[in-house]
Write a protein that holds these residues in place. Sequence first.
Motif, PDB file in Angstrom:
ATOM      1  N   THR A  37      21.372 -56.958  79.466  1.00  0.00           N
ATOM      2  CA  THR A  37      21.527 -56.504  81.162  1.00  0.00           C
ATOM      3  C   THR A  37      22.058 -55.173  81.340  1.00  0.00           C
ATOM      4  O   THR A  37      22.891 -54.859  80.349  1.00  0.00           O
ATOM      5  CB  THR A  37      22.447 -57.693  80.915  1.00  0.00           C
ATOM      6  N   ASN A  38      21.704 -55.296  82.856  1.00  0.00           N
ATOM      7  CA  ASN A  38      22.821 -54.046  82.959  1.00  0.00           C
ATOM      8  C   ASN A  38      23.860 -53.617  83.221  1.00  0.00           C
ATOM      9  O   ASN A  38      25.098 -54.859  83.407  1.00  0.00           O
ATOM     10  CB  ASN A  38      22.096 -53.913  84.213  1.00  0.00           C
ATOM     11  N   ALA A  40      25.403 -53.790  80.011  1.00  0.00           N
ATOM     12  CA  ALA A  40      25.321 -53.512  78.526  1.00  0.00           C
ATOM     13  C   ALA A  40      26.134 -53.223  77.451  1.00  0.00           C
ATOM     14  O   ALA A  40      26.661 -53.084  76.685  1.00  0.00           O
ATOM     15  CB  ALA A  40      24.617 -54.526  78.244  1.00  0.00           C
ATOM     16  N   HIS A 187      14.055 -52.836  79.668  1.00  0.00           N
ATOM     17  CA  HIS A 187      14.215 -54.150  80.124  1.00  0.00           C
ATOM     18  C   HIS A 187      13.188 -55.493  80.391  1.00  0.00           C
ATOM     19  O   HIS A 187      12.983 -56.443  80.691  1.00  0.00           O
ATOM     20  CB  HIS A 187      15.310 -54.529  82.124  1.00  0.00           C
ATOM     21  N   LYS A 203      25.541 -56.831  74.314  1.00  0.00           N
ATOM     22  CA  LYS A 203      26.104 -58.038  75.269  1.00  0.00           C
ATOM     23  C   LYS A 203      27.472 -57.339  75.420  1.00  0.00           C
ATOM     24  O   LYS A 203      28.097 -57.248  74.102  1.00  0.00           O
ATOM     25  CB  LYS A 203      25.497 -58.734  74.785  1.00  0.00           C
ATOM     26  N   TYR A 288      17.221 -64.509  75.678  1.00  0.00           N
ATOM     27  CA  TYR A 288      17.544 -65.253  77.002  1.00  0.00           C
ATOM     28  C   TYR A 288      18.292 -66.714  76.291  1.00  0.00           C
ATOM     29  O   TYR A 288      19.867 -66.782  75.880  1.00  0.00           O
ATOM     30  CB  TYR A 288      17.123 -66.253  77.285  1.00  0.00           C
ATOM     31  N   TYR A 291      21.499 -64.570  74.394  1.00  0.00           N
ATOM     32  CA  TYR A 291      22.529 -63.893  75.244  1.00  0.00           C
ATOM     33  C   TYR A 291      23.239 -65.345  76.176  1.00  0.00           C
ATOM     34  O   TYR A 291      25.183 -65.067  76.593  1.00  0.00           O
ATOM     35  CB  TYR A 291      21.894 -63.731  76.386  1.00  0.00           C
TER      36      TYR A 291
END
Length: 298
Positions: A37-38, A40, A187, A203, A288, A291
């Motif tokens: 993710t942004n 990370a 992404h 992460k 997903y 995460y």
Amino acid sequence: MAIIELQNVTKDYGDRRGIFNIDLSIESGEAFGFVGTNGAGKTTTIRHLMGFLKPHIGTVKIKNLDAWHDAAEIKQWIGYIPGEIAFPDVKTGWDFIHQQADLLQLMDLSFANELIERLQLDPSANIKRMSKGMKQKTAIVVALMANAPILILDEPTTGLDPLMRAEFIQIIKDEKAKGKTIFMSSHMFEEIEETCDKVAMIKEGKIITIKSISTIMSNDNQQFIIEFSNEQECTRFMQEKIDSVAISNTTASVNIENNTLNKFLAILSTYQFDNLTEQKHTLQEQFYHIYSGGPSHD
């Protein structure tokens, strides 16, 4: 032989920001994806590879040279697309391309011209008035035109429309076929699936899993969507001892372990159904799942 190697790399900005104990090893000729993710830690990791940042702990090596101390030498082997593109004070795309070619001592611009044509770029346009997509295309041309053996790409398709994204994927496949080593954060999961051999997920600054794309795409179980001929058949099927869920009155979704596939098909043959569709496993699904489920050590 590892051409890119990070060992225990940590850059701690405080407040749990930064990257921590990053271990990555990328072989010569390997295409390696990097997702998260942004915030990370993707760009921070890439900036260490480029020698823009010095780790607080650990080592970053490219072709067995230190990425910080030997940055100038290493950059001769790298084609780089930054996550945030900032052009110098030049007038047109051509001015920037020629300026970078001079810095690289690149006399032959034939590959640059090929990329310009494939990406449908107008390099005569005023660089300050270019759209984000046009600026991205210009950055791609400059990163690839010198035919560097290592490509480090940070969100390389930002701003590109779907057609140009597809063309970029083909360009990367062509570069990989030449034996290039590619490290790419994105992404866009499809880009990683179609071009990379392995992927690392990051992460909160930590690597949570590294897997081969082939492992992700072929799992220990398969998911099918069954469209039954009528509601009664679907209701009857739901009584079977199969991991299934009804998603409408006439449609069911099932998860089948590979070693029970024949048994499932034998059971299904006793029902009236109109369509059976296999749902492919995807990197996005895996992303997903991991995460939301916490760290994985696969």
